[in-house]
Scaffold this motif. Structure first.
Motif, mmCIF file in Angstrom:
data_model
loop_
_atom_site.group_PDB
_atom_site.id
_atom_site.type_symbol
_atom_site.label_atom_id
_atom_site.label_comp_id
_atom_site.label_asym_id
_atom_site.label_seq_id
_atom_site.Cartn_x
_atom_site.Cartn_y
_atom_site.Cartn_z
ATOM 1 N N LEU A 108 -0.400 17.180 -13.467
ATOM 2 C CA LEU A 108 -0.376 15.874 -14.131
ATOM 3 C C LEU A 108 -0.091 14.759 -13.131
ATOM 4 O O LEU A 108 -0.694 13.680 -13.178
ATOM 5 N N LEU A 109 0.847 15.018 -12.220
ATOM 6 C CA LEU A 109 1.187 14.002 -11.220
ATOM 7 C C LEU A 109 0.070 13.806 -10.203
ATOM 8 O O LEU A 109 0.011 12.771 -9.528
ATOM 9 N N ALA A 149 10.332 18.330 -7.901
ATOM 10 C CA ALA A 149 10.487 19.492 -7.022
ATOM 11 C C ALA A 149 11.959 19.744 -6.708
ATOM 12 O O ALA A 149 12.412 20.899 -6.656
ATOM 13 N N THR A 150 12.719 18.663 -6.505
ATOM 14 C CA THR A 150 14.158 18.805 -6.243
ATOM 15 C C THR A 150 14.874 19.367 -7.458
ATOM 16 O O THR A 150 15.728 20.251 -7.353
ATOM 17 N N THR A 165 0.833 -1.202 0.000
ATOM 18 C CA THR A 165 0.000 0.000 0.000
ATOM 19 C C THR A 165 0.872 1.258 0.000
ATOM 20 O O THR A 165 0.613 2.213 -0.740
ATOM 21 N N ALA A 166 1.903 1.249 0.818
ATOM 22 C CA ALA A 166 2.800 2.411 0.881
ATOM 23 C C ALA A 166 3.544 2.605 -0.433
ATOM 24 O O ALA A 166 3.853 3.744 -0.817
ATOM 25 N N SER A 167 3.832 1.515 -1.157
ATOM 26 C CA SER A 167 4.585 1.621 -2.413
ATOM 27 C C SER A 167 3.811 2.374 -3.474
ATOM 28 O O SER A 167 4.396 3.065 -4.316
ATOM 29 N N ALA A 168 2.479 2.212 -3.488
ATOM 30 C CA ALA A 168 1.676 2.969 -4.450
ATOM 31 C C ALA A 168 1.828 4.467 -4.204
ATOM 32 O O ALA A 168 1.972 5.260 -5.146
ATOM 33 N N LEU A 169 1.805 4.843 -2.925
ATOM 34 C CA LEU A 169 2.054 6.251 -2.595
ATOM 35 C C LEU A 169 3.485 6.646 -2.910
ATOM 36 O O LEU A 169 3.755 7.764 -3.339
ATOM 37 N N MET A 170 4.403 5.715 -2.661
ATOM 38 C CA MET A 170 5.825 5.996 -2.842
ATOM 39 C C MET A 170 6.124 6.513 -4.245
ATOM 40 O O MET A 170 6.860 7.494 -4.415
ATOM 41 N N ILE A 171 5.550 5.883 -5.271
ATOM 42 C CA ILE A 171 5.889 6.256 -6.647
ATOM 43 C C ILE A 171 5.430 7.677 -6.949
ATOM 44 O O ILE A 171 6.200 8.513 -7.441
ATOM 45 N N GLY A 172 4.145 7.954 -6.643
ATOM 46 C CA GLY A 172 3.647 9.291 -6.919
ATOM 47 C C GLY A 172 4.410 10.358 -6.177
ATOM 48 O O GLY A 172 4.820 11.380 -6.740
ATOM 49 N N ALA A 215 7.426 10.083 -4.913
ATOM 50 C CA ALA A 215 8.827 10.100 -5.348
ATOM 51 C C ALA A 215 9.012 10.957 -6.599
ATOM 52 O O ALA A 215 9.966 11.726 -6.707
ATOM 53 N N VAL A 216 8.078 10.823 -7.558
ATOM 54 C CA VAL A 216 8.202 11.617 -8.780
ATOM 55 C C VAL A 216 7.978 13.092 -8.479
ATOM 56 O O VAL A 216 8.672 13.962 -9.009
#
Length: 782
Positions: free
Chosen positions: A725-726, A514-515, A499-506, A508-509
Motif C-alpha cells: 500500500l505504501l 518497519a520499526t 523534492t526530498a520532502s515528498a520522498l521523506m513522507i513515504g 518515513a511511514v
C-alpha cells in the motif's frame, strides 16, 4: 485573465500533466477504496437478504448488547451473539394465527477433513459453517446442486465450491469435527446458496436438524425459528402476534430486520477496512501536495518575465494570483476526474478478483455520489492549497522584471521559515505526546502530520550543507559532472528540500511501520516466554476455535503430559463497554501459563470467581472482594466476585476466569488453543502428542519455537501488505523527483547549453542530473 490562464496551461501541457499525475494517483487510491468497499458491502448485503427470501418473521434470542466490529461478525457466524432458542418454542410459534410454515435452524462452526486427513474449506479467516437442512424449502436459500439432501445421521452436504475444489464425489467419506469430536460422514449431495456456490468465502456443511444441533449447536435448541406468513397476512401483523406469545429474553422480528442486523456485523468490518485504506490514500495525497507545491514554485520561477509582462500591461496582483490559482484549480479538477475514473477501473478489477475467492454475488459497481464528491474535493483542494504560496510569490513579481534578466522573485526569509517551522514542529510533537500518553490514535495522526510539515519547512535551513556533504563523493566518482551535480543540488535549498520532502513522507511511514513491526517481532520471544511455561501449543491449521471436551481428553491421555489447559475466549460488557475475557483450567492453567498473583488467590477460579490484571485493577479501581456485574450476549447478567490481581499477561488479557465459566456463558464450548507441559521435549514426545490428536486431523502440534515462528510469519505477511500500500506513495514521490528534475532542466536550458558549448559531452550531462537525483534521494531518506 481567463484566456491568459488557459493559454498558459496549453503552453505547459507536459509539465502540468506530470503535476496532475500526483493528484491522479492519490485520488485513484481514494476513489478505488470507496468503490471497492461499497461494492463488497452491497454484494454481501444482497447475499444476506437472499438468505431471508421466503421467510417473513424470525424468532431469536434478545442480545443484551451488540458486539459489533470484527468480533461481532465472528460471533454472528459462530452463533455466540444471542441466546439459543428452546426447541419447545416451535410448537408455540406454529400455533399462532397467520403462521403458514415454521421450522428451526441450528448452525455453528465445525472443521472438515477428507479421507486422507486433508483439511477442507478455507485455510484461514472464513469459517466452515454447519447448518441444518430445513425440509420446508420456502424457509431456506440453500439449493441442491447435485445428489440429495441429508436425511439421517451420518449424511452431509457440502457447498459445491468446496466439493469441487477438493475433487469430492457423492459417496465419499469425510470427517467432521464439532462438539462430539471427529465423526464420519458420507457426502450425499452438493449445495449452493441461492445463485452462489457458497457465501463470503466460507465453506457450508448441511446436516439433518438433530445432527446439526448435536455437532455444531446444542441439542434441544435452535439458533432461530424461521416463519413464513400465511397468504394475505401482513408481516408487521405477524411479528406482533408472534411477539405476543414469546417469553422473556426472546423476540420476533421481521426477516428484513434480521438480515439488516446480520449485514451490520459485516459492515463494521468493512468500515474499518475502508478507513484503513483511506489512511494510505491520504498519505499518497500528502506526498502529492509537496510535488504540486514544488512544481508550481518552479513554474513561477521560470515564468518571471511572463508574469512581469502581465503586470506591465495592467494586470493587478490579484489577477496574477487568480491566474496561477486558476491553473491549479484546472489541474486539480482534471487530475481528480482522471483519478476517479482510474479508481473505478482499479476497484472493478479488484472486485472481480475477490469475487471468485469470496464467492460474492455479481453486482453493479457501487459508485455513490459521496465517492465522487469526496474524491474530487480532496484532489482539487489539495492542489489549490499546495499552489497558494507559489501563487502569492507570483503576484509579487514587479513589472520591471519584464525588461531585466537578473530579477529574482522574492523568497520568504529563512529566519521567518525557521520560526514558523519550529512552531509547527513543536505543535506536532505536543500532539504526538498527548496522543501516545492518552492512547488516542487521532491525536497521533494529527501530530504526525504537523511533524511532517514542520520538518519539511525546516529542511531548507540544512539542505545546502547536507547536499554538499552527501554529494562529497560525486566529484571522485563522476568527475566534473559530479562536481556540478553536487553544486546544483546545493544552490537551491528550497527546491531540493521540497523534492526530498515528498520522498521523506513515504520513506518515513515505511520506516515507522518497519520499526513498529521490528519491535513487535523483537519482543515477541520475550512476550511468549513471559506469558507461557508450556512445552507445546496445539491449535487448528485454520486458526478457528475447536471443541474443547473431546480434544482435551485425548491430549491429557498422551504419554509424558504433566499439565494441560485449554484457553478459551469470550466477550462481555462491563459498565457499558466491551471487554475481552479469557478462560483457563483453574488447576492446570497456572502450570502452563505464567500467572503471578500479587493480591488475593487464584484458587477461587474453580468456584466461578474472576481475576483482573494490575493495570485494570489500578485504572478501573477494582480490588479483591469487589463484585463485578458482567453482561454476556448469550446469558445476560452474571455477578463475579474478584478473587485476585495478577501481573499483566498480554496473552491472558485483563480478565481471567475458568474455562468452565466461558463455556457456560457461550452457546458452544470452544478452545482457541491448548497449552501442554510435558516431562521432556524430545521428538518422541511430540510424536506422541501428534498420535493422541490423530483423530482430530485439523489440529496441529507445535513446540513453543514453532508457534512463535508461525506468529511472526503472520505479522510479516501483514507487513508486506502494508508495504504494498505504501508503495504507491513512493511511486508518487518518484514521479515528483522526475518532475522536479525535468523542470529544473528546462529552467537551465541556457546554462546546460553553455556547458555543452565549452566541451561537456551528453553522457556527462546525464551523469550530472543523476548525481542531483542521488543527493535528493539520500537527503529525503535521511
Amino acid at each position: 485573465m481567463l484566456k491568459a490562464t488557459l493559454k498558459s496551461l496549453m503552453a505547459h501541457k507536459l509539465r502540468l500533466a506530470l503535476t496532475a499525475l500526483a493528484v491522479v494517483l492519490g485520488v485513484m487510491f481514494m476513489a478505488g477504496t470507496f468503490v471497492l468497499t461499497d461494492t463488497i458491502k452491497h454484494s454481501i448485503n444482497g447475499l444476506v437478504n437472499q438468505g431471508t427470501a421466503g421467510k417473513n418473521v424470525v424468532v431469536r434470542g434478545v442480545a443484551p448488547f451488540s458486539s459489533g466490529g470484527i468480533m461481532g461478525s465472528q460471533d454472528a457466524l459462530s452463533g455466540n451473539s444471542r441466546p439459543l432458542v428452546p426447541e419447545s418454542l416451535l410448537a408455540t410459534v406454529k400455533g399462532v394465527s397467520g403462521v403458514a410454515i415454521a421450522d428451526g435452524q441450528a448452525e455453528g462452526t465445525v472443521s472438515i477433513v477428507d479421507a486422507k486427513g486433508k483439511a477442507l474449506g478455507p485455510q484461514r479467516g472464513a469459517p466452515t459453517v454447519a447448518v441444518a437442512w430445513v425440509p420446508d424449502r420456502a424457509l431456506s436459500s440453500l439449493v441442491i446442486r447435485s445428489g440429495r439432501e441429508p436425511r439421517k445421521a451420518g449424511e452431509v452436504m457440502l457447498d459445491r465450491k468446496t466439493a469441487t475444489s477438493h475433487k469430492l464425489a457423492i459417496g465419499d467419506q469425510i470427517t467432521v469435527t464439532g462438539n462430539l469430536g471427529p465423526q464420519p460422514f458420507t457426502l450425499v449431495g452438493t449445495l449452493g446458496y441461492g445463485t452462489q456456490d457458497t457465501i463470503a468465502g466460507a465453506a457450508i456443511a448441511a446436516f439433518d436438524t438433530s445432527t446439526a444441533q448435536a455437532i455444531a449447536g446444542k441439542p434441544g435448541y435452535f439458533s432461530e425459528i424461521d416463519i413464513d406468513a400465511a397468504k394475505d397476512v401482513p408481516t408487521d401483523a405477524l411479528v406482533t402476534r408472534v411477539g405476543a406469545v414469546m417469553p422473556a429474553h426472546y423476540e420476533a422480528v421481521s426477516a428484513a430486520t434480521a438480515a439488516s442486523d446480520m449485514a451490520a456485523s459485516f459492515d463494521s468490518f468493512l468500515s474499518f477496512f475502508n478507513t484503513f485504506l483511506l489512511v494510505f490514500a491520504g498519505i499518497s495525497l500528502l506526498v502529492g501536495a509537496f510535488i504540486i507545491f514544488n512544481t508550481f514554485s518552479i513554474l513561477v520561477g521560470q515564468r518571471t518575465r511572463e508574469l512581469a509582462l502581465l503586470r506591465a500591461v495592467g494586470a493587478g496582483r490579484g489577477q496574477v494570483l487568480g491566474s496561477v490559482l486558476g491553473e491549479a484549480l484546472i489541474t486539480g479538477l482534471v487530475g481528480s476526474a482522471l483519478g476517479v475514473g482510474l479508481g473505478i477501473g482499479v476497484a472493478y478489477g479488484l472486485y472481480y478478483l475477490l469475487k471468485s475467492s469470496l464467492s460474492l454475488s455479481t453486482t453493479t459497481m457501487q459508485i455513490l455520489p459521496r465517492t465522487i464528491i469526496i474524491s474530487m474535493t480532496a484532489g482539487t483542494v489539495i492542489t489549490l492549497v499546495s499552489a497558494v504560496f507559489p501563487a502569492l510569490r507570483a503576484s509579487r513579481v514587479p513589472p520591471v522584471a519584464a525588461m531585466r534578466d537578473d530579477v529574482v522573485v522574492g523568497e520568504s526569509s529563512l529566519r521567518r521559515r525557521a520560526f514558523l517551522g519550529s512552531t509547527v514542529l513543536a505543535v506536532g510533537i505536543a500532539a504526538l505526546v498527548v496522543g501516545l500518553v492518552g492512547k488516542t490514535l487521532a491525536a497521533v495522526g494529527v501530530g504526525a502530520f504537523f511533524v511532517f510539515i514542520g520538518v519539511a519547512m525546516l529542511v531548507p535551513l540544512i539542505a545546502s550543507p547536507m547536499a554538499r556533504l552527501i554529494g562529497a563523493p560525486l566529484p571522485w566518482v563522476q568527475g566534473v559532472s559530479g562536481k556540478l551535480g553536487r553544486a546544483n543540488s546545493a544552490r537551491n535549498p528550497r527546491r531540493t528540500a521540497a523534492t526530498a520532502s515528498a520522498l521523506m513522507i513515504g520513506i518515513a511511514v515505511v520506516a515507522a511501520i518497519a520499526t513498529l513491526v521490528g519491535s513487535l517481532l523483537g519482543s515477541f520471544n520475550g512476550l511468549f516466554d513471559k506469558s507461557f511455561q508450556a512445552s507445546y501449543v496445539i491449535s487448528t491449521n485454520t486458526g478457528q476455535p475447536f471443541p474443547a471436551g473431546p480434544a482435551e481428553t485425548a491430549i491429557k491421555a498422551a504419554p509424558g503430559v504433566t499439565a494441560m489447559s485449554g484457553f478459551a475466549q469470550a466477550q462481555f460488557h462491563l459498565k457499558g463497554a466491551g471487554k475481552p475475557l479469557s478462560g483457563i483450567d483453574p488447576v492446570e492453567g497456572p502450570k502452563v501459563f505464567r500467572i503471578e498473583v500479587t493480591k488475593g488467590s487464584i484458587a477461587p477460579l474453580a468456584q466461578g470467581a474472576l481475576l483482573v490484571d494490575e493495570t485494570t485493577s489500578t485504572n478501573d479501581h477494582i480490588n479483591v472482594g469487589d463484585k463485578l456485574t458482567a453482561t454476556f450476549a448469550t446469558t445476560g447478567d452474571k455477578v463475579f466476585p474478584v478473587a485476585g490481581v495478577y501481573k499483566d499477561n498480554q496473552f491472558l488479557g485483563p480478565y481471567l476466569v475458568s474455562n468452565a465459566v466461558v463455556a457456560e456463558n457461550t452457546n458452544v464450548a470452544r478452545d482457541a488453543v491448548v497449552l501442554v507441559k510435558t516431562s521432556s521435549t524430545t521428538a518422541a514426545t511430540q510424536d506422541g502428542l501428534k498420535k493422541a490428536v490423530a483423530a482430530f486431523p485439523d489440529l496441529k502440534v507445535r513446540t513453543g519455537a514453532q508457534f512463535k515462528a508461525d506468529q511472526k510469519k503472520q505479522i510479516k505477511g501483514f507487513l508486506y501488505f502494508v508495504y504494498a500500500l505504501l508503495g504507491l506513495s513512493i511511486v508518487i514521490a518518484m514521479f515528483g523527483v522526475i518532475n522536479t528534475l525535468a523542470l529544473s532542466v528546462l529552467e537551465r536550458t541556457r546554462e546546460i547549453g553553455l556547458i555543452r558549448s565549452i566541451g561537456m559531452f551528453r553522457r556527462q550531462v546525464r551523469r550530472m542530473i543523476r548525481g542531483e537525483a542521488v543527493v535528493v534521494a539520500i537527503l529525503g531518506a535521511i
